[in-house]
Every structure is written in structure tokens, then in C-alpha cells.
Design an enzyme around this catalytic site. Structure first.
Site, PDB file in Angstrom:
ATOM      1  N   HIS A   1       0.654  10.230  -4.050  1.00  0.00           N
ATOM      2  CA  HIS A   1       0.892   9.532  -3.452  1.00  0.00           C
ATOM      3  C   HIS A   1       1.651   8.600  -3.916  1.00  0.00           C
ATOM      4  CE1 HIS A   1      -0.457   4.766  -1.939  1.00  0.00           C
ATOM      5  NE2 HIS A   1      -0.015   4.564  -3.530  1.00  0.00           N
TER       6      HIS A   1
ATOM      7  N   HIS B   1       5.871   6.325  -2.306  1.00  0.00           N
ATOM      8  CA  HIS B   1       7.100   5.360  -2.706  1.00  0.00           C
ATOM      9  C   HIS B   1       8.577   5.580  -2.486  1.00  0.00           C
ATOM     10  CE1 HIS B   1       4.228   1.980  -3.309  1.00  0.00           C
ATOM     11  NE2 HIS B   1       3.485   3.072  -3.893  1.00  0.00           N
TER      12      HIS B   1
ATOM     13  N   GLU C   1       2.522  -1.101   0.937  1.00  0.00           N
ATOM     14  CA  GLU C   1       1.808  -0.421   0.502  1.00  0.00           C
ATOM     15  C   GLU C   1       0.697  -0.301   2.141  1.00  0.00           C
ATOM     16  OE1 GLU C   1       0.471   1.717  -1.770  1.00  0.00           O
ATOM     17  OE2 GLU C   1       0.606   0.920  -3.569  1.00  0.00           O
TER      18      GLU C   1
ATOM     19  N   SER D   1       1.273   7.987   3.041  1.00  0.00           N
ATOM     20  CA  SER D   1       1.109   9.475   2.443  1.00  0.00           C
ATOM     21  C   SER D   1      -0.349   9.596   2.815  1.00  0.00           C
ATOM     22  CB  SER D   1       0.893   8.874   0.594  1.00  0.00           C
ATOM     23  OG  SER D   1      -0.532   7.936   0.463  1.00  0.00           O
TER      24      SER D   1
END
Length: 293
Positions: A136, A141, A182, A201
């Protein structure tokens, strides 16, 4: 049948057992200690998402992936990622055991250090994990941190988080991060695209966010987002959509103090509500969450 062992907790989620020695919660990644099974989990997740996200991810994500030392065969070495990031946007990736306290998280972001969990999920957790792991954090990111706009916004968020803690308004600011970094969507020439790491993700949410009729897709409005709760246990009921990723630069320069005062004490909205004043791009049916209630 032997019951499946519960998943171990990491970092803050593990209580005192998860607290590392360093005050900033950083640890050595320990790249050489990853097992063949852990690299295989990374490979499966990486290849599955890499097949899915073309045409779904925003162009900035795709550009970041092309320019990073990241591939399917092995979990990336944070030092190599940091070398490339530092030259592009001044960021680095630092290893942490898992979740960290808010003030530690904000302090890292404010200084252009992205704290990434060093652990990876087990092979029986491929589709859902409560804690953010290395897949993730790195796949989701790090490619976006190669983009100067997103890089500046995340640093500003870290600085803002430290102020929001002092003012006692952290939940309002946390929603901005949640619905942008997010779980954000952005309009681009070819249509809606994903830039939020929690979507990009996740195999299932990458499909749900763009294709499913259930969620609302609403034009981003800062005050609206600051009053809107979010889901941590399921897909999002609403996604907020930027007209352009450059809009994040305007958010980074906003004086939040008057906004905090303007929303203080006002009612908070549930994740799936649509307001009369919303700029609705597509109104969801709510069928997914209704079926699970």
C-alpha cells in the site's frame, strides 16, 4: 479444520510491543531479511495491479511508476527509491514498523519523509488488510510523490496536521487527506482517473471507484469534505473529484484556521449523503452498502 491464525499487529496497532527504540519511530528496512514468500506476495500484488491500473490511474501516477526503481520481482529497497525521489522532489522513504502516532506521521511529512511500513501482508490477506503495509505505502503512495504538486501538498498537509493537533481539529483535516491522498479521483482528458493510494493499491476498489453504480462521485469542495465522515471498513460511499491535480496547490496554501472556526459545532455528514448544493458528477445507487447493512 485448523483455524487460521490471526494476523499480527504492527507499529502503533501492536501497543507497546510495536514501539521501536527511536523516538521518530523509524527502523531499518532490513531488505535482506525479506523471504522468498514475501517477495512472491509483492510480485502477485504488483502484477495484478499493473495489469489493472492502465487507463484507470492518473497520468502522474503512471509517470512516477516509469521513473522509479520499482518492479514485480522484489520488494523495493527504500534507499534506492529515496535516491530517485530526492533528486525529483526532495522526498525520501523511511521505514517504520507499521502505523505511527499522528504527531510522528505529521513531523515526517512536514520534512518530506514518507513513513512506509516495512512489513508485507500474508498470502491469505491479498485482498484486504486493516493496516497499511509496504505494498500500500510504496505502490500506492510513492509514485505520486514523484509529482511536484502532490509532493508539495503532502508536505503542507504534514505542517497543517501539527497545527490541527494544537487546535484540536484534527478530524476535520484528516478527512481532507482521506478524500484526496488516500481516496481521491481527478478529471482528466480521458475521463475520471484515480490518484488516491487507497484506491490504486486495491484491486477491488480500483474497479469499484470508477465502474460501480453504487458510490456517489461529487466535485471536491473543501468545507464539504471537512464535515464528511468516511468508511474505514468498506469501499467508500462517496468519492470527491478534483477538476485538476493542480487544485491541490491551492489547498496547500489555504489558511485553514478560519475554516476550522466556520465548521466548528456544525453537523457532520454521513459518507453516503448527497446535499442539494453538491456538484454531483454521478449520483450513486447506494446498493453495495445497502446490501451489507
Amino acid at each position: 479444520m485448523k483455524p487460521r491464525a490471526s494476523a499480527p499487529k504492527h507499529g502503533l496497532a501492536a501497543g507497546e510491543a510495536g514501539r521501536p527504540e527511536r523516538a521518530d519511530w523509524t527502523v531499518d528496512q532490513g531488505w535482506k531479511r525479506y523471504t522468498a514468500e514475501e517477495h512472491a506476495v509483492w510480485k502477485f500484488l504488483f502484477e495484478r495491479q499493473s495489469r489493472l491500473v492502465p487507463g484507470r490511474a492518473c497520468r502522474e501516477f503512471e509517470a512516477g511508476m516509469r521513473d522509479l526503481p520499482i518492479g514485480a520481482d522484489r520488494i523495493p529497497d527504500f534507499r534506492r527509491l529515496s535516491d530517485v525521489l530526492a533528486r525529483r522532489t526532495g522526498w525520501q522513504v523511511v521505514a517504520v514498523p507499521g502505523l505511527v502516532p499522528d504527531e510522528v506521521f505529521f513531523e515526517h511529512l512536514a520534512n518530506r519523509r514518507f513513513p512506509a511500513g516495512r512489513f508485507i501482508r500474508r498470502a491469505d490477506q491479498l485482498d484486504y488488510l486493516e493496516e497499511p503495509d509496504v505494498f500500500h505505502d510504496v505502490f500506492g503512495h510513492v509514485p505520486m510523490l514523484m509529482n511536484p504538486t502532490l509532493a508539495d501538498f503532502v508536505q503542507a498537509y504534514g505542517e497543517g496536521g501539527l497545527r490541527a493537533q494544537r487546535l484540536g481539529v484534527l478530524p476535520n483535516l484528516a478527512r481532507v487527506y482521506w478524500y484526496t491522498v488516500e481516496f481521491g479521483l481527478v478529471r482528466q482528458d480521458a475521463g475520471l482517473r484515480i490518484y488516491g493510494s487507497g484506491i490504486i493499491s486495491s484491486y477491488a476498489e480500483s474497479l469499484f471507484a470508477l465502474d460501480d453504480p453504487s458510490p456517489n462521485r461529487i466535485r471536491f469542495d473543501l468545507a464539504r469534505v471537512m464535515r464528511t465522515r468516511y468508511r474505514i471498513d468498506d469501499f467508500q460511499e462517496s468519492y470527491f473529484v478534483l477538476d485538476d491535480l493542480e487544485d491541490l496547490l491551492e489547498l496547500a496554501s489555504v489558511d485553514f484556521a478560519p475554516l476550522y472556526e466556520s465548521v466548528r459545532g456544525l453537523a457532520e455528514w454521513e459518507p453516503g449523503i448527497v446535499l442539494p448544493e453538491d456538484g454531483v458528477l454521478s449520483r450513486g445507487t447506494g446498493s453495495h452498502h445497502a446490501a451489507r447493512r
